[in-house]
Design a protein around this motif. Structure first.
Motif: not given
Length: 506
Positions: A23-50
């Protein structure tokens, strides 16, 4: 993709009982999104390879952003400004105290120091002159377009037998104006008021029971030392049968932490649980008001004790006050019943609550009434208007985006900076956030309710996101929103961008 990075306000949380997802939970924008666990490293690096679809979704929802830390804090400040200027901010709750007097002498009560002021100060009730002025001011607020959501009866003990004249005045005046009442009462003299308590006129009565009889009677006893348990329990049955909603509160510190776990069985035994108008919850006492700091407990300790005594997780979340608040706040939003969570202020004291004491002095927080240093104004009896002093904006301006230790917190717009009084006692200033165990509660509640929602719906986007609003507002309109003192001007701007949240506008 190289220009993007994970928002400073994002949290990556495990989804309860959902394999292969996070789960990606953004406590300021109020966005709660389900993402594949396998994509977490890519998300942490700014979305590369998504893949492009996921990348675009996370951009739109405010998880992957280009803004610097300073720019994102400005986004939070703009959301706070919008929160103040939205039409629903015209709502207010007014707390009226008929008296400071009380027929109880609870051993943990933070109001005990009032006794030092003597019987003459304690014993008088709010005069007709003050009551007339209060309701004249209410009428003026209504003429201005403000919505008085509730009037609270509070004390001391508002439902003392000696207060009945004042209480009848308040009840009838609220009914004439179609304002719902809430009463915070110890419940002992409820039977003396049953003839004037109408279910349609009251939202609920809050009554406190602090454990089984032998425990409760040692904590919540009459001024003469007699116990109060049996009388309160009989009065609860009386008002439930009449159809009034009861919120039964249990104040917990270390001295009754384990014994109160027997209370739900007592509620069932007495037949309370069969009433749809009955709700119970546990609340940790305010730690800074405890005479012995070692007697204070955290909300986390209370929640863990509830589970240790056999309560299932769903029940514990519903009936532990802080956990229940987060469940309703975030759960309602992801169920698409409300707009995304947006709570820059911790409680009504900093947002929409005003307290009038028996002499007409004004406070925003009912935990500090009678403490002169926390007054925010007075009732002008001649003009029949409230007059505010320089303390008032200190309370109303306390929002999480302005608190020095909240700027980096991803829970800023869900927590609101925590209790101002706890902060004042802990740090000597209200200008710092007080965390308590909010983080632990958030990380317990949100994966649970989001996991259940995902299993139920299969949707990856859980609720809306305020990032849509931030991204679409023009620089010119942002400048106006920051500078305008006109709520109408701000609302005209916001209506252009909030089409999907029409329910906000009354």
């Amino acid at each position: 993709m190289a220009d993007y990075h994970l928002s400073r306000y994002d949290m990556i949380l495990p989804l309860e009982e959902v394999e292969g997802k996070a789960l990606l939970a953004n406590g300021v924008y109020g966005a709660y999104d389900v993402v594949p666990l396998s994509c977490i490293d890519s998300i942490k690096s700014g979305g590369e390879w998504l893949d492009e679809e996921l990348f675009e979704r996370l951009k739109k929802r405010g998880h992957l952003v280009k803004e610097s830390a300073e720019e994102e804090l400005k986004n939070a400040s703009l959301l706070t400004r919008c929160w103040w200027l939205l039409p629903y901010r015209a709502i207010m709750d007014l707390v009226i105290m008929p008296t400071y007097n009380c027929n109880f002498r609870c051993d943990y009560c933070y109001e005990r120091k009032r006794l030092e002021k003597g019987n003459e100060w304690l014993g008088h009730s709010m005069s007709d002159e003050v009551l007339d002025a209060v309701f004249d001011q209410i009428d003026e607020y209504i003429r201005q377009g403000r919505h008085i959501r509730n009037v609270f009866l509070y004390g001391g003990e508002p439902l003392l037998r000696t207060n009945k004249k004042q209480v009848e005045y308040i009840i009838n005046a609220c009914h004439d104006r179609e304002i719902k009442l809430i009463c915070v009462t110890n419940g002992y003299d409820l039977d003396q008021y049953i003839d004037i308590l109408e279910p349609d006129w009251f939202d609920f009565l809050q009554i406190t029971v602090d454990g089984p009889k032998e425990v409760h009677d040692k904590r919540r006893f009459l001024a003469g030392g007699q116990g109060s348990y049996e009388k309160i329990m009989k009065n609860i049955s009386l008002v439930l049968e009449k159809g009034l909603r009861v919120h039964l509160r249990t104040n917990i510190n270390r001295s009754n932490l384990e014994s109160v776990m027997e209370l739900p069985k007592e509620f069932e035994k007495r037949g309370f649980l069969k009433y749809p108008n009955f709700y119970w919850y546990f609340k940790a006492t305010i730690g800074c008001f405890e005479d012995d700091p070692n007697n204070a407990i955290t909300d986390l300790e209370m929640y863990e004790t509830m589970k240790a005594f056999g309560m299932d997780k769903k029940t514990a979340l519903q009936h532990c006050m802080l956990y229940g608040q987060i469940t309703r706040r975030v759960g309602g939003a992801i169920a698409a019943e409300t707009y995304p969570p947006l709570r820059p202020a911790a409680c009504g004291a900093e947002a929409d609550m005003l307290v009038v004491d028996p002499d007409g002095k004004l406070y925003t927080c009912w935990d500090v009434v009678s403490m002169e240093e926390y007054t925010v104004g007075y009732t002008d009896l001649e003009a029949k208007r409230f007059r505010f002093d320089l303390n008032f904006p200190k309370w109303r301006g306390r929002t999480a985006d302005r608190l020095e230790n909240c700027a980096d917190c991803p829970m800023m717009m869900v927590c609101g900076g925590g209790c101002a009084i706890e902060s004042d006692h802990a740090y000597g200033t209200m200008d710092k956030g007080f965390c308590g165990t909010f983080k632990e509660a958030f990380e317990e509640v949100v994966p649970y309710i989001c996991g259940n929602k995902y299993k139920e719906s299969g949707e990856d986007e859980l609720g809306g996101s305020w990032y849509d609003l931030i991204g679409n507002i023009t620089d010119e309109d942002k400048e106006t929103l920051f500078s305008t003192m006109s709520q109408l001007e701000a609302q005209d701007i916001l209506k252009k961008y909030l089409r999907r949240y029409k329910r906000i506008f009354r």
